[in-house]
Design an enzyme around this catalytic site. Structure first.
Site, short mmCIF file in Angstrom:
data_model
loop_
_atom_site.label_atom_id
_atom_site.label_comp_id
_atom_site.label_asym_id
_atom_site.label_seq_id
_atom_site.Cartn_x
_atom_site.Cartn_y
_atom_site.Cartn_z
N ASP A 14 19.58 11.00 -7.48
CA ASP A 14 19.46 10.85 -6.02
C ASP A 14 20.42 11.76 -5.26
OD1 ASP A 14 17.64 8.59 -6.46
OD2 ASP A 14 19.45 7.47 -6.95
N HIS A 42 11.24 12.78 -6.16
CA HIS A 42 11.73 13.95 -5.43
C HIS A 42 11.21 13.88 -4.01
CE1 HIS A 42 12.85 15.72 -9.33
NE2 HIS A 42 11.70 15.23 -9.74
#
EC number: 6.3.4.4
Length: 430
Positions: A14, A42
């Site tokens: 992340d 993503h």
């Protein structure tokens, strides 16, 4: 000569890899995924429009870019086709530009059932998987009983292998976990149906990547998750099931390691983690809440709230070393805007007050206390800054201190979610 660049996360995932991969894709003709599965998320924001990809490389949103899914990726055929259909609904051409390795291990419904049954049985001791079958699929690969994408090219062979492996897994599901068996015929029928759509995209990914290299093309390798989730070098057992570090690039794509020119480590200006596991700098206070709210810290794949904490220079330096990183991209600097003080973890001590390094197991992490260094914060906004000179002096001092502590330079600074909100000090493709 072209350049071959790897983009990796230096923390627990992340870190903002999607945006940077998307930005760098403007300079390449080929993008490849080499590990993980659809447990990765993503998030891209282009012209204000948000797109979340889980399996397909971020480069698919750029016309003229060929995207590869290498042998190190565990592939869920249903998840892949869902993603393809979603992109096609947005008029993004996919099938002629997406290439799949026949050596990709398949994630099938019994892997998902096993993953979820295991987490349920662990109770409070659960690892915190996404429940999407990633771990069980990698287990089948290592035990050499797994089905691969190439098996779908041979229907009879696939059916025979599937029956054998499902007998094995259904026994575990029903007799050990007390769960329901997964229906063989339903799995077979769905897999063969999806195979018709997937077959035209199957190619020798290793060969295609080397042909591109020999033709002088720029290639980008897109990592998923983060270095501290690596199966070998992460906070075991609270890790993912693949090698998220630079070494996984070669093994997961068939691309020779000495052909890699630059490893870019995507690094958040603070630290986050989703799910269970060690987190020395975690903040359970107003500052932690500030980071979570301002940073919109919710998982792109699971929607789970991320844990937040100060920057851990010890952990990131470890990531820099094991990946032989060339440079760093610092993301979400703007989330620190408005804090009177910012802290950096510069060392670890155990309960005896002794200086210690990175532990190799979860029990070792339990005895870790972070040693902090405090720096002045800044009240000015860094959002959308286009140059280092436009940043507050305190923010520049913070960046310089991070560079000194982890041992590499910050070559890119992200000052917002859109790809135009980026300061590039040194291009990995230069």
């Amino acid at each position: 000569m072209g350049k071959n660049v790897v983009v990796l996360g230096t923390q627990w995932g992340d870190e903002g890899k999607g945006k940077i991969v998307d930005l760098l894709t403007e300079q390449v003709t080929h993008v490849a995924r080499f590990q993980g599965g659809h447990n990765a998320g993503h998030t891209l924001v282009i012209d204000g429009k948000k797109t979340v990809l889980h399996l397909i490389p971020s480069g698919i949103l750029h016309s003229g870019v060929t995207c590869f899914i290498g042998n190190g990726v565990v592939l869920a055929p249903d998840a892949l086709m869902k993603e393809i259909h979603e992109l096609e609904a947005q008029e993004v051409p996919v099938r002629e530009r997406l290439k799949l390795s026949p050596a990709c291990p398949l994630i099938l419904p019994y892997h998902v059932a096993l993953d979820q049954a295991r987490e349920l049985k662990r109770g409070e001791a659960k690892i915190g998987t996404t429940g999407r079958g990633i771990g069980p699929a990698y287990e089948d690969k290592v035990s050499r009983r797994g089905l691969r994408l190439g098996d779908l090219l041979h229907e009879e062979r696939f059916a025979t292998k599937l029956k054998e492996v499902m007998e094995y897994h259904n026994f575990a599901l029903t007799q050990y976990y007390g769960a329901e068996a997964v229906d063989y015929q339903a799995v077979l029928d769905e897999a063969l149906l999806l195979a018709k759509e997937l077959r035209p995209m199957i190619v020798d990914v290793s060969d295609e990547l080397h042909l591109a290299r020999e033709a002088g093309k720029n290639i980008l390798f897109e990592g998923a998750q983060g270095s501290l989730l690596d199966i070998d070098h992460g906070t075991y057992p609270f890790v993912t099931s693949s090698n998220t570090t630079a070494g996984g690039t070669a093994t997961g794509s068939g691309f020779g390691p000495l052909y890699l020119d630059y490893v870019l480590g995507i690094t958040k200006a603070y630290t986050t983690r989703v799910g269970a596991g060690p987190f020395p700098t975690e903040l359970d206070c107003e500052v932690g809440e500030h980071l979570g709210v301002k940073g919109h810290e919710f998982g792109a794949t699971t929607g789970r709230k991320r844990r937040t904490g100060w920057f851990d220079a010890v952990a990131v330096k470890h990531a820099v070393r094991i990946n032989s990183m060339s440079g760093m991209c610092l993301t979400k600097l703007d989330v620190l805007d408005g804090l009177k003080e910012v802290k950096i973890c510069v060392g670890y001590k155990n309960s005896a007050g002794e200086d210690v390094g990175i532990p190799c197991d979860a029990e070792g992490w339990e005895d870790i206390q972070p040693v902090y260094e405090s720096l002045p914060g800044w009240s000015e906004s860094t959002v959308g800054a286009k140059s280092v000179d436009a940043l507050p002096q305190a923010a520049r001092d913070y960046i310089a201190r991070l560079e000194a502590l982890v041992g590499i330079t910050v070559d890119i600074i992200s000052t917002g979610p859109d790809r135009v909100e980026t300061i590039i000090l040194k291009s990995p493709f230069a």
